[in-house]
Design a protein around this motif. Sequence first.
Motif, PDB file in Angstrom:
ATOM      1  N   ASP A 166       0.798  -1.225   0.000  1.00  0.00           N
ATOM      2  CA  ASP A 166       0.000   0.000   0.000  1.00  0.00           C
ATOM      3  C   ASP A 166       0.831   1.274   0.000  1.00  0.00           C
ATOM      4  O   ASP A 166       0.319   2.338   0.322  1.00  0.00           O
ATOM      5  CB  ASP A 166      -0.997  -0.003   1.164  1.00  0.00           C
ATOM      6  CG  ASP A 166      -0.327  -0.256   2.509  1.00  0.00           C
ATOM      7  OD1 ASP A 166       0.887  -0.557   2.531  1.00  0.00           O
ATOM      8  OD2 ASP A 166      -1.009  -0.145   3.532  1.00  0.00           O
ATOM      9  N   ARG A 206      -7.112 -11.598   2.210  1.00  0.00           N
ATOM     10  CA  ARG A 206      -7.250 -10.144   2.067  1.00  0.00           C
ATOM     11  C   ARG A 206      -8.085  -9.792   0.850  1.00  0.00           C
ATOM     12  O   ARG A 206      -8.915  -8.883   0.889  1.00  0.00           O
ATOM     13  CB  ARG A 206      -5.870  -9.508   1.877  1.00  0.00           C
ATOM     14  CG  ARG A 206      -5.057  -9.335   3.132  1.00  0.00           C
ATOM     15  CD  ARG A 206      -3.673  -8.829   2.731  1.00  0.00           C
ATOM     16  NE  ARG A 206      -3.035  -8.089   3.790  1.00  0.00           N
ATOM     17  CZ  ARG A 206      -3.366  -6.855   4.144  1.00  0.00           C
ATOM     18  NH1 ARG A 206      -4.314  -6.209   3.510  1.00  0.00           N
ATOM     19  NH2 ARG A 206      -2.733  -6.269   5.134  1.00  0.00           N
ATOM     20  N   SER A 244      -6.043   9.408   3.975  1.00  0.00           N
ATOM     21  CA  SER A 244      -6.220   9.511   5.434  1.00  0.00           C
ATOM     22  C   SER A 244      -7.651   9.919   5.802  1.00  0.00           C
ATOM     23  O   SER A 244      -8.208   9.417   6.785  1.00  0.00           O
ATOM     24  CB  SER A 244      -5.231  10.510   6.029  1.00  0.00           C
ATOM     25  OG  SER A 244      -3.915  10.047   5.853  1.00  0.00           O
ATOM     26  N   PHE A 291      -9.742   6.926   5.660  1.00  0.00           N
ATOM     27  CA  PHE A 291      -9.513   6.076   6.833  1.00  0.00           C
ATOM     28  C   PHE A 291     -10.192   6.646   8.079  1.00  0.00           C
ATOM     29  O   PHE A 291     -10.538   5.899   8.992  1.00  0.00           O
ATOM     30  CB  PHE A 291      -8.018   5.859   7.083  1.00  0.00           C
ATOM     31  CG  PHE A 291      -7.494   4.607   6.429  1.00  0.00           C
ATOM     32  CD1 PHE A 291      -7.586   3.386   7.077  1.00  0.00           C
ATOM     33  CD2 PHE A 291      -6.948   4.646   5.159  1.00  0.00           C
ATOM     34  CE1 PHE A 291      -7.133   2.216   6.480  1.00  0.00           C
ATOM     35  CE2 PHE A 291      -6.478   3.486   4.549  1.00  0.00           C
ATOM     36  CZ  PHE A 291      -6.576   2.265   5.212  1.00  0.00           C
TER      37      PHE A 291
END
Length: 294
Positions: free
Chosen positions: A25, A110, A163, A166
């Motif tokens: 990532d 995953r 971000s 997230f």
Amino acid sequence: MTHYETPAVPPRAGWDLHCHTVFSDGTRTPAQLVSEAVERGLHGVAITDHDTTAGWEAAEDAARAAGLPLLRGTEITAEDDGVSVHMLGLQYDPRNVRISQLFATTREARLTRTKRMVARLAEDFPISWESVLDQVKEGGRTTIGRPHIADALVAAGVYATRSDAFAGVVSARSKYYIPTPSPTTHEVVRAVGEAGGVVIIAHPGDLSRNRRLLSDAQIERLVDEGLDGLEVWHRGNPPEQRERLLAIARERHLLVTGGSDWHGAGKPNELGENLTDDATVREIVRRGAIPMIG
Ligand code: AMP
Ligand code: FE
Ligand code: FE
Ligand code: ZN
């Protein structure tokens, strides 16, 4: 066994032993990792993509060409009694069947879980599995995860940055979240040990990843099983956690490492913001199964 002195303070020069690239990532290639490390004057770096060795060869080529010392490793997804744990496996033999099987199983898990999360999110947001795959830089060789979902949401205009995604619907606290089925920490310690490597708990004091951290007893049990060290110098570990981890490290003669958890543009973390001292790296190389590059 050589004498290893547990460091008490973060080093001001040394190695960054926690770096991600496009093979998981991160947003930069292994060659860009090496060139940025040279620019910043690091003594060396470790490539530690999630659950894979796919980036090693490109990192080796770049490190040799640049004359930058390189360790090879992997950040391994694990679980310990309900706590999600990341472990850095370093300098192990990548041909070891048990560890390559373990990674293959995790990557498959995953993929399944990330697809299921995307299916849930696609009911409410303008993303699809195809738009997530568009964010994956090395196709089937990249370890896929939530960051690629976050990037697809950014590309769709839902969030401004990874971000932000997230902090929103990609978070582990969101109703769309699905955990990745993972091997236990005990299995990981055994697998890395069998492959001749060094195994370190990544960011053990990071409360933003878990409601609950590994207890002292959980860490001690892993030490009994062959755990080599703790990543103390990491931005996710607050001061009181660093103190706690250093106390365990001193008591149990553990290696103490530092790393930035660099993800290129995928996170604010700067390459080299946390470092591992040269003596610790020498000890890792001494314990490992493969040579340092350079
Ligand atoms: P996964 O393993 O698929 O659940 O995704 C977790 C990964 O997302 C971790 O390895 C982190 O590198 C990344 N990550 C977690 N939080 C953030 C954040 N706030 N911003 C960017 N990346 C993050
Ligand atoms: Fe990551
Ligand atoms: Fe991690
Ligand atoms: Zn990481």
